[in-house]
Design a protein around this motif. Sequence first.
Motif: not given
Lengths: 162, 788, 285
Positions: B690, B697-699, B715-720, B723, B777
């Motif tokens: 989390m 990545t979360e925004r 489009d709301y990216k949580i870690f897979s 990652d 990035p």
Amino acid sequence: MSTITFKAVVNGAAVSWEVPVGEFLTETLRNHGLIGTKRGCESGDCGACAVLLDGVEVNSCVLLSAQASGHDIVTIEGIGDARAPHPIQQAYVDAGAIQCGFCTPGMIVATKALLEENATPSRDDARHALAGHLCRCTGYVKCLDAIELAAERVGDATKGGA
Amino acid sequence: MAEETKNTGETSWDTGDESMEEYDRFKVVNKSPRRVDAMKLALGKGTFTDDVTPPGMLHVKMLWSPHAHARIVSIDVSEAEAMPGVHCVLHCNNVKRIPHTTAGQGFPEPSPWDAYCFPEKVRYVGDRVAAVAAETEAQAQRALEKIKVEYEILPAILSPEEAVAPGATLIHEHPEPTGISSPEKNLACTLGASVGDVEAGFAASDHVFERTYRIGYAQQCPIEPHIAVTWLDEDERLTVRVATQVPFHSRRILAQVLEIPVSQIRVIKPRIGGGFGVKQEILVEDVPALVTLRTGRPARFCLTRPEELVSARTRHPSILTMKAGVNDDGTLVALSMEVLGNSGAYGAHALTVVSCTGGKALPLYKAQHYRFDARVAYTNLPVGGAFRGYGAPQGFYGVEILMDEIAHELGMDPIALREKNMIGSGDDNPLAVALGEGGEGFPQRIRSCGLPECIRIGREAIGWERRKTFDKTGTKRRGIGMVALMQGSGIPGVDMASAFLKLNDDGSFNLLVGATDIGTGSDTILSQIAAEELSVGLEDIIIYSSDTDLTPFDTGAYASSTTYISGTSVKKAAAGVKKQILAAAADMWKCEVDGLVAANKAVTHPDGRVLTYADICRSTLYHANQHQIMDHASHLSYECPPPFSAHFCEVEVDVETGEIEVLNYVAAVDCGVAIHPTAAEGQTEGGVQMGLGYALTERYLFDDKGAMQNASFSDYKIFSSLDMPELKAVLVPTYEPSGPFGAKSVSEIPINGPAPLLSNAIYDAIGVRFREAPITPEKIWRALHRES
Amino acid sequence: MYLDLETYARPASLADALALLKAPGTAAVAGGTHLNVHGHERLRAVVDLQGLGLGGVSEEGSSLRVGATTTLSELLAAELPAGLAALGQVADAEKNRAVRNRSTVGGRLSRDRSNGRVATVLEALEAELEVAAEGPEGPTRLHLHLRDRLHDVATGAAAGIVIGAWIPADLRWSSYLSAQLSAVDAPTTDAALSVGPRGVHIATGCHGANAAGTVALPATSTAATVLLADPPTGDGWRAELREVALSEIPTHTDALAGGDYRRDVAATLVVRLVAACLAENGGAA
């Protein structure tokens, strides 16, 4: 409301259900008592709804039941049950990979698909198999452990070991 | 009988250092048996809220506001009501306006009563406008489209700075809500605390550092969204089956907004697919409850993922201005933190979260002077709520990046600077009284602290010395960073838990607890505690939790309180039952209790005779001096022992594309005795996942009208899993005397690490300091392009 | 979740499929992975292509034919000529296995421009599309340039059904690169390169709603062809090639990323592709 007849083999049994034309497979399965398949995002991103369609892992939330009609479907309930849990299910339990359990059925389906195609997956293979399965509890660490453990045990079982 | 553990000032503050040999005595705790609920979840059988469908259940869909700020001039639902399958349409003109808070907290809630079931004024894109209940979801959705709403659009406030500027449009201008700090300034709360005199401290320091940090929106994203199903039972009592962390607060607040007595409501918490704070809220259940009361029919309201992201609750974005007075040798003299928080449209949790921003982070380092000032402003944006860490992640974002910056400015090793100043075993927490959770707190002294060992383990595991060896010229550049952390265990003087335990014919026990397992494993952990105290096996405990009719009270799953507070109530109840078992055996043998030993599910007489618990139960239920062996206990603590942790990571940055890869991550944590080590590791690993999303990545991306542009998992990216770095969680054993079998807590502390850690590691990699999260990035690319 | 559909059809012939698709509010569906995503609320009928036998990857004469309903998994598993490795790479770039198992080549080309990894690669591989359209005596097959079809899709003018992609099998080497925020994600930007008898072909994907979509880079391709014919020593060529690429890569700013960043990263990926190409193919024309 327009309906179609969904005729398929679900967990080894032939079924024939009237469903709304626009209904997705997750809904159809859950409405017929197969509640192990979950709804997490309904956009094909989280994998909580994963089932096997003709042996191949798919997201049931973006699959119209109409499209799935005529095919072979396996849900988490078809992988193992309380009397005979599948070694994959036992491995997830034993590795401590289950916290809230909501993403678990989807991950187990993914693991089944992985081991069918690759009986000796590396940890990286396992990571890739879970790429489309979002989990907020585990950080995936013990899920990867579970897959390694499952591969070992399924391998042993195939060789006739204990 | 429940024992009191009031802190009267006479408590021994002894550390737990002498108690480490307790570890050798554990039979059930500090082991990792299979969780009591794991197999049914692996089989897909565990029933979550959505898995039970009462016959005749109606489906509810909500019309959400398309405007960030608008008055509802009129609502015409006549066409919607006439649509096929529609039973009921709810809106501000037919639902009584009862100000309340949705925050799941104890009474009276330290949050403003500024929310309404259906507000007359919408205050963010995603606020409630009207709800339709129909036979099917499709029918409800079609009816929504027929609702005609006339809005008077008002100026929208889209940042906390705008909110507090003079002349800003007011978001809560009605006099009725109570508990708002300064509605005329758009402030949900203000808070201040100090120790000593920071200005004098800065003046006396060799160096003064001042920095501003910004950390943004994120969402808890439990994979199961919010859902509630309600129905009237055969006695016409309202039954609410809801994905909640707070069944008892839910019952009370429902009684308030539905205007029916608590006695007419039963709240059941089934399996929960994660909460992480977002379900510490009375967020959805009022709507189907209203439908059920009006129609007599069961009703279901479930949020879609986009609705979960926009209309549930979020992290409180915060702007932190940090100032530190430091001497040449790295000694911290004075430390101040000023917070401007963003509460979103409503003030749930605003005060208590921001209290923790200062209260959990500042005491990590011992200074002579501290100052904390906080304001949390209303904005016309999604609403901040409870989110794992509860303000501490924001606090550590400021503190742990500042410490790193100070170390670099002074030419000191970042670990050495921390070790020089960090709090330790035997130290007092100087802010504990001045800065409790929302008000005055209680004195705290550290009785267990494994932080030095956490740091030692982490630095070795990551290879801290390699920092000097990385190539700084290639396209891919590596860096290593570290952070030190603490949290708390429960809310002192506030969090109360209780448990009930009874003995069965075969020597097994029913354990009823109010405590709420939301995937945390508390059902297993509390059973382990009971089994250890009773000298039985885990399999001898049958646990049932979180049903307001059947289980005794518990504040709920938040504030890292379940193991520490609920666990102690279980231990006390078990101790009471054990006493009764021994007394019954003595009665059966007609002897004194002294000398009888309870072990292995039996009582042994000094002369070797044995009575099993089963023997004792059968005798006491059926044969002589009949009574049910059972006991209950409540627990409240005035202590709040912090878990401690150190996180280290190695990161690689592609300086051309800005892409970031986290290669290795070590989280060493002291949670006291880990009741279930595998579960404690799991909490750590999940919390890091989390935190990494929060860091990278979360925004929330808003357009200029306050509408979220990326409200989906696409489009709301949580870690897979791809990652995630190679992640190792290491438990550092200590013994906390005030905790059950030496336990503290572990569920929140891990999320505090990654966001400041990534700033530190990326600074080490590319020499660019980021003071704003997430670090994407693109942000790296822009920073490097600005420089060149 | 549900769609308000009235009709589902699974026709057995192209002629039937084409006739059904003429009705308003009707869409073709192959894998269907995009159905549940925002934008399909007005759909009333779907025409399922699974019964039309449009799958399969095979060498046909001097081309590789990729059937429109070939899934990304099937593409990844197919035996591809060595020079068409980029096809396997782009299939692998879809990290979500469940999506990879359903998402089809044709489906990816028939959506809007917002997720065009496959289009980027096909453009670089000089692909042509075979489209079946209604004709006076039954379905006729047209060969369209990829970019023309994508343009029609973007403007809503696309008629008929894509039934396959034809890729020259004489390409010597190809590769695909992308950049994204998270490992399982649509690309922020991407680029693909092929080299063969007709020189170097480079394309980039300008992704995002209302973005330019897949764009060929002719000047960059020409410059790369020259480099390959006369491989340079040292690294000076990188900066020069980057400038050429930047001059023809479009920018696109949206909520997810800024246009200048996207373009710059695309140029970086192009230079990396050319560098890899030079390393693998150095010297040969």
